[in-house]
Every structure is written in structure tokens, then in C-alpha cells.
Scaffold this motif. Structure first.
Motif, mmCIF file in Angstrom:
data_model
loop_
_atom_site.group_PDB
_atom_site.id
_atom_site.type_symbol
_atom_site.label_atom_id
_atom_site.label_comp_id
_atom_site.label_asym_id
_atom_site.label_seq_id
_atom_site.Cartn_x
_atom_site.Cartn_y
_atom_site.Cartn_z
ATOM 1 N N UNK A 520 26.472 52.929 43.481
ATOM 2 C CA UNK A 520 27.291 51.859 42.910
ATOM 3 C C UNK A 520 26.434 50.633 42.614
ATOM 4 N N UNK A 521 26.764 49.889 41.570
ATOM 5 C CA UNK A 521 26.027 48.644 41.300
ATOM 6 C C UNK A 521 26.281 47.627 42.413
ATOM 7 N N UNK A 522 25.330 46.752 42.617
ATOM 8 C CA UNK A 522 25.455 45.777 43.704
ATOM 9 C C UNK A 522 26.501 44.712 43.392
ATOM 10 N N UNK A 523 26.637 44.367 42.115
ATOM 11 C CA UNK A 523 27.610 43.357 41.732
ATOM 12 C C UNK A 523 29.003 43.966 41.619
ATOM 13 N N UNK A 524 30.004 43.202 42.038
ATOM 14 C CA UNK A 524 31.376 43.655 41.965
ATOM 15 C C UNK A 524 31.815 43.775 40.511
ATOM 16 N N UNK A 525 32.523 44.848 40.199
ATOM 17 C CA UNK A 525 32.968 45.089 38.832
ATOM 18 C C UNK A 525 34.199 44.243 38.520
ATOM 19 N N UNK A 526 34.142 43.519 37.411
ATOM 20 C CA UNK A 526 35.300 42.765 36.948
ATOM 21 C C UNK A 526 35.967 43.558 35.827
ATOM 22 N N UNK A 527 37.244 43.801 35.985
ATOM 23 C CA UNK A 527 37.955 44.663 35.043
ATOM 24 C C UNK A 527 39.195 43.953 34.507
ATOM 25 N N UNK A 528 39.347 43.968 33.189
ATOM 26 C CA UNK A 528 40.545 43.410 32.569
ATOM 27 C C UNK A 528 41.729 44.321 32.881
ATOM 28 N N UNK A 529 42.921 43.751 32.977
ATOM 29 C CA UNK A 529 44.083 44.561 33.364
ATOM 30 C C UNK A 529 44.594 45.466 32.239
ATOM 31 N N UNK A 530 45.357 46.476 32.641
ATOM 32 C CA UNK A 530 46.068 47.316 31.677
ATOM 33 C C UNK A 530 47.235 46.521 31.117
ATOM 34 N N UNK A 531 47.695 46.919 29.952
ATOM 35 C CA UNK A 531 48.838 46.232 29.350
ATOM 36 C C UNK A 531 49.635 47.208 28.499
ATOM 37 N N UNK A 532 50.837 46.830 28.146
ATOM 38 C CA UNK A 532 51.657 47.618 27.240
ATOM 39 C C UNK A 532 51.284 47.275 25.802
ATOM 40 N N UNK A 533 51.195 48.312 24.962
ATOM 41 C CA UNK A 533 50.923 48.073 23.549
ATOM 42 C C UNK A 533 52.126 47.378 22.913
ATOM 43 N N UNK A 534 51.841 46.554 21.957
ATOM 44 C CA UNK A 534 52.920 45.843 21.265
ATOM 45 C C UNK A 534 53.477 46.703 20.141
#
Length: 534
Positions: A520-534
Motif C-alpha cells: 500500500x502507498x504510505x500516503x492515505x488515499x483521498x477519494x471523491x464520493x459516489x453520486x447519483x447520475x442526473x
């Protein structure tokens, strides 16, 4: 849940569903264990696996799958679908839609370390948008039945029935003694059969019984007292449970209970059914037999319906009488029983009035044990079945589809069915199958990819590189689905072959990171959230 009208479906699903389907489609994904494509008759292989493993063309050991045959004909099946070569990495691909360069599950015993270096990296940490997260974001009630083989804590499944559940490998579970366990004798670890209390001299590993008299755990069952509870857990189930209890039946019964409750609640559901059927195991009913695949309850097909013989088993301590109610050993009997369970699924959908609004997907995690499992040779380990049956969907494809697909494709497929948008910044290696199966699109993918420890496998329409870096001409399918001609002199093949080879070799370095980015990479992974399609 508010009903979704057909005009909304028309916009979101590009008119995928007929006017009969007034609701978001339910999804059942049946993920079988260690079953090569060649084991299913629809793939027309001239070879399959005999009871002791290996290869045979003896019709006696060829599976019979009338229900899956019909689903494949009325729906569709993919001629060349790939997973990884062995179960853990394949399940990682299925559950994340990503390859090992991201989730770090290179092989069952070769997993990348977590950032704190304590244990392997959990899939929901390496890949926060798992199949469960995406289904939940799509508004589905979620259920996981069968095999786990991983830490389940971070997956947001609403309920589950596990055979065996997490933790059963190294603990003495009070519900059953069908268990191989490790004991230290004179300072050395030895494997013992807890049922017979005798040492196992045949090469085996610590395992719980998941077929007969199985270990079963329930997750968040409405009548359970604990979040994760061992079953049987009440007077009625304890009275019924015994030697005749078959694990795959138990998990299907609990799955049907969940489905019935969700239909009554008018709630769409996603079932992730990771059956053990297909996986070899210790045969506790015949401990001295050396059987590779324990028998199943006997079933028969009369051309219209299945009849199942009620199992009867008596005895103890390794000496049992099955009264002719259980089949002989063999993976063909496991495949046959899967067909019977698919028949049960179809009947349940019809009974509940949801047949035209339920998508059923059948696939497997890797090649058959004793033939392809954990093999990097050709596509022995990676070639698996993939059937999609969606009677309420306006499919533009029917029957056999001579295209390429990866198990990673199921995550984006489910996301599209659930109207879920995966952020562009989040890498997904799968490609949704929806455009291919519902439009006039002729190809699904240009190439498919697999992995085996530090090795990579990749295939296009003309050429394939296996894990031993041997190239094959795959422009035509051999009768046994595996004996492709090796390319030893590139001047003997077409320009199209050479061009595709060059394109595939540009792809491989992106994923071939075992040596340089194993953990695993040493830096914490930042992830954008899931969303509903418009």
C-alpha cells in the motif's frame, strides 16, 4: 421507497427495460468457485474435468445444465471472459473493479501490506468504492451469501449468510465438528480431523466444512441476537440441523428469505452469492476416500423441472451411511447442482412476480482445481463462464458473444444499472457491459488482463501473452478452448497480429507493478464520493 416511473428509466437506462418493468431492476450475481468455462456445456469444449482432477473427454463426467443452457440462449454469454488465476485476487477484481496494481492482492499468499505494515491491505481500504458500496449508493438492499475469504468488517452489506463465516478456520465452533484443525504435537504443527480426532496424513490445509454439516454464520439477520451469529441459533433450526444439512442449501434458503422480505418492502435488492460449489474440499462423509469434490444431494431433470432427493445420513466419527441419497464425487455434480439452484432462483423470481425486473448474472472466479486454478499457462487459470440473463431488458445481443470481458467489468455494470456515478478521479479498470448488451456496439473491450503473483497475462482478438511470457495466436478457438498455437516466429503471423502485440505491450507496464509498488502507498488515499447520475 418511491417508485421510479418508466420515463425515468428511459432516460437513465437508455430504454434498456421494457414497459413491463416499472421499477429499478433487482440484481443477483452468482459467483461460482473454481469453475473453468470448459465445465459448462454451452462452451462446447471437447474436454472437461474428471472426479480426481485433470482432463477427460468421458461423457460420463460432463455436466448437464439445462437451465443455464436456456438462460445463455435467451440471454447471452461471453465466449472469452477472464478473471485472475486464483480465488483471492479474482474476488478482489470482482469486488473492486480494479486490478492488483491498485488493490495489491497479487495472489492468495502474496498480498500487499497495509500502510501500517500490520497484515494485508483490506479491499475496502485500498478501493473504497467496492461492489457493495456502489450497490448501496444505487439504492439497493444488499446481501452477501456464501464464501468470504477476507475481512468483511468494512463492506456495507445489509445482511449475509456465510459458509463458513469469518473466523471459523481457527476456532472450535460449537455447531459442528466437521473441521480440519492445526494442533501442535511435540512442537510440530499437524493437521487433525476434529470429527475423527485422527491426524491427516494426506496433504491438506486447515478448513471448515462448508458442504455437509456446515459452519454457518448470519450477518444482521432480523431474528438474530448478535450482528454476526452462528447458526443454527434457535430451537427449530437446531432440531433440523445435522449430517444431512448441505451448506449451499442453507445459504440459498437465507437468500430467498431476504429476497422475499425486500419484495414485500418494495425495495430493490442486490445479491452477491459467492457459492462454494465448484471448490474442492475435505470429504468428511468419506474421510479415507481421497475424494476431491464431495458429493451433492441427488437431483434429476425430467425436461421441465428438477426433483431433489432428500439427503439421509447417519453415523459418526468418520463412518457414515448416505443411503444412496448423495452423488459420487466430481465437479460435474457441483455444476449440476448449481444448475438446480439457478432453477430455484428462476422459480422464486416468478413466484414473487419479479422475473421481468431481475437481472441474473452467472460467472466464476478462476479455473478448475487440478486443471487451471493458479496456472499462468495460456488462459487455463483465467478463462471462466459469464452468462447474463435479463428477460425484462431490451437486449440487442442473444446467445454466444465472441467478445472479451473481465470480471472487473461487473462493478461498472452494476453502477450503471443503479444509476451510480463513479468519480472520474477514481480509477476503475472494468468497463460497463450495458452499452454492449443494449446497443448495436459490436465489441465490448479491445483487450482483457489477468495476473498471477509477479506475472501478467493479457489477450486481444488475435494474440495472447500468458504469465510465462509465451505468445499465442488466439484468432481461432481450439476445440478444447486452450490449445492455441504458440507464436515462435512473428513473421509467420499477420500484420494485425503484430500490431495488436505492440498495442498490448503498451498496456502491460501500467499494471505490472509487483516489483515496484507491491504494498500500500504510505500516503492515505483521498477519494471523491459516489453520486447519483442526473
Amino acid at each position: 421507497m418511491k417508485k421510479i416511473i418508466i420515463s425515468f428509466l428511459t432516460v437513465v437506462f437508455f430504454n434498456h427495460f421494457s414497459v413491463k418493468a416499472q421499477k429499478q431492476p433487482n440484481i443477483v450475481l452468482l459467483y461460482a468457485d473454481d469453475i473453468s468455462a470448459r465445465e459448462l456445456p454451452i462452451y462446447n469444449s471437447t474436454a472437461w474435468s474428471p472426479p480426481k482432477g485433470g482432463t477427460t473427454s468421458n461423457e460420463k463426467y460432463k455436466a448437464k445444465t439445462p437451465v443455464l443452457d436456456r438462460l445463455a440462449a435467451e440471454g447471452l454469454y461471453i465466449k472469452t471472459a477472464w478473471a485472475a488465476t486464483v480465488c483471492g485476487p479474482s474476488r478482489a477484481m470482482m469486488m473492486t473493479g480494479r486490478y492488483a496494481h491498485l488493490h495489491k492482492w497479487w495472489h492468495n499468499k502474496d498480498k500487499g501490506k497495509a500502510p501500517n505494515k500490520k497484515g494485508s491491505w483490506n479491499l475496502y481500504d485500498s478501493s473504497p468504492h467496492t461492489i457493495a458500496h456502489i450497490a448501496k449508493a444505487g439504492g439497493y438492499a444488499t446481501y452477501w451469501a456464501g464464501k468470504t475469504q477476507m475481512n468483511i468488517d468494512g463492506f456495507p452489506f445489509d445482511e449475509g449468510c456465510f459458509t463458513p463465516g469469518e473466523g471459523s478456520y481457527n476456532k472450535a465452533i460449537h455447531t459442528t465438528d466437521f473441521r480440519l484443525e492445526s494442533r501442535k504435537i511435540n512442537g510440530k504443527k499437524k493437521i487433525f480431523n476434529a470429527d475423527t480426532n485422527k491426524e491427516i496424513h494426506k496433504k491438506s490445509y486447515v478448513q471448515s466444512g462448508w458442504y455437509w454439516k456446515p459452519h454457518v454464520q448470519l450477518l444482521n439477520h432480523p431474528k438474530a441476537k448478535e450482528k454476526l451469529e452462528w447458526w443454527p441459533n434457535d430451537k427449530a433450526s437446531k432440531k433440523e440441523f445435522g449430517l444431512h444439512t448441505f451448506g449451499p442449501d442453507v445459504e440459498l434458503n437465507f437468500t430467498f428469505d431476504f429476497i422475499e422480505r425486500k419484495v414485500k418492502e418494495d425495495k430493490p435488492f442486490f445479491v452477491y452469492h459467492t457459492s462454494h460449489l465448484g471448490h474442492d474440499a475435505w470429504d468428511f462423509l468419506h474421510p479415507l476416500s481421497g475424494n476431491k469434490w464431495p458429493g451433492t444431494p441427488k437431483i434429476s431433470w425430467d425436461g421441465k423441472k428438477y426433483t431433489r432427493v432428500t439427503p439421509k445420513v447417519t453415523g459418526d466419527h468418520g463412518e457414515y451411511n448416505t443411503y444412496g441419497t448423495i452423488t459420487e464425487s466430481g465437479i460435474h455434480n457441483h455444476v449440476n447442482y448449481l444448475d438446480y439452484q439457478v432453477w430455484q432462483y428462476m422459480n422464486k423470481f416468478k413466484e414473487l412476480g419479479i422475473a421481468n425486473n431481475t437481472i441474473f448474472i452467472f460467472c466464476a472466479d478462476n479455473g478448475t482445481s487440478g486443471y487451471g486454478k493458479s496456472s499462468p499457462v495460456s488462459q487455463k487459470g483465467t478463462h471462466v463462464p459469464l452468462i447474463i440473463y435479463a428477460p425484462g431488458m431490451n437486449l440487442t445481443k442473444k446467445g454466444a458473444q465472441d467478445v472479451l470481458a473481465n470480471m472487473a467489468d461487473l462493478v461498472p455494470t452494476i453502477a450503471e444499472l443503479g444509476n451510480v456515478k463513479i468519480p472520474d478521479s477514481y480509477e476503475i479498470n472494468g468497463e460497463s457491459l450495458i452499452p454492449f448488451i443494449t446497443t448495436n456496439k459490436k465489441k465490448h473491450r479491445e483487450w482483457i488482463y489477468g495476473y498471477h503473483k509477479e506475472t501478467t497475462l493479457i489477450r486481444g482478438d488475435y494474440v495472447m501473452k500468458d504469465g510465462n511470457n509465451i505468445w499465442y495466436d488466439v484468432s481461432e478457438y481450439p476445440a478444447d478452448l486452450i490449445s492455441f498455437p504458440k507464436i515462435k516466429d512473428w513473421s509467420t503471423v499477420s500484420e494485425a497480429h503484430r500490431k495488436e502485440r505492440d498495442e498490448l505491450m503498451k498496456v502491460v507496464p501500467k499494471f505490472d507493478l509487483h516489483a515496484t509498488e507491491h504494498d500500500a502507498p504510505k500516503k492515505k488515499i483521498k477519494v471523491a464520493p459516489l453520486s447519483q447520475k442526473k
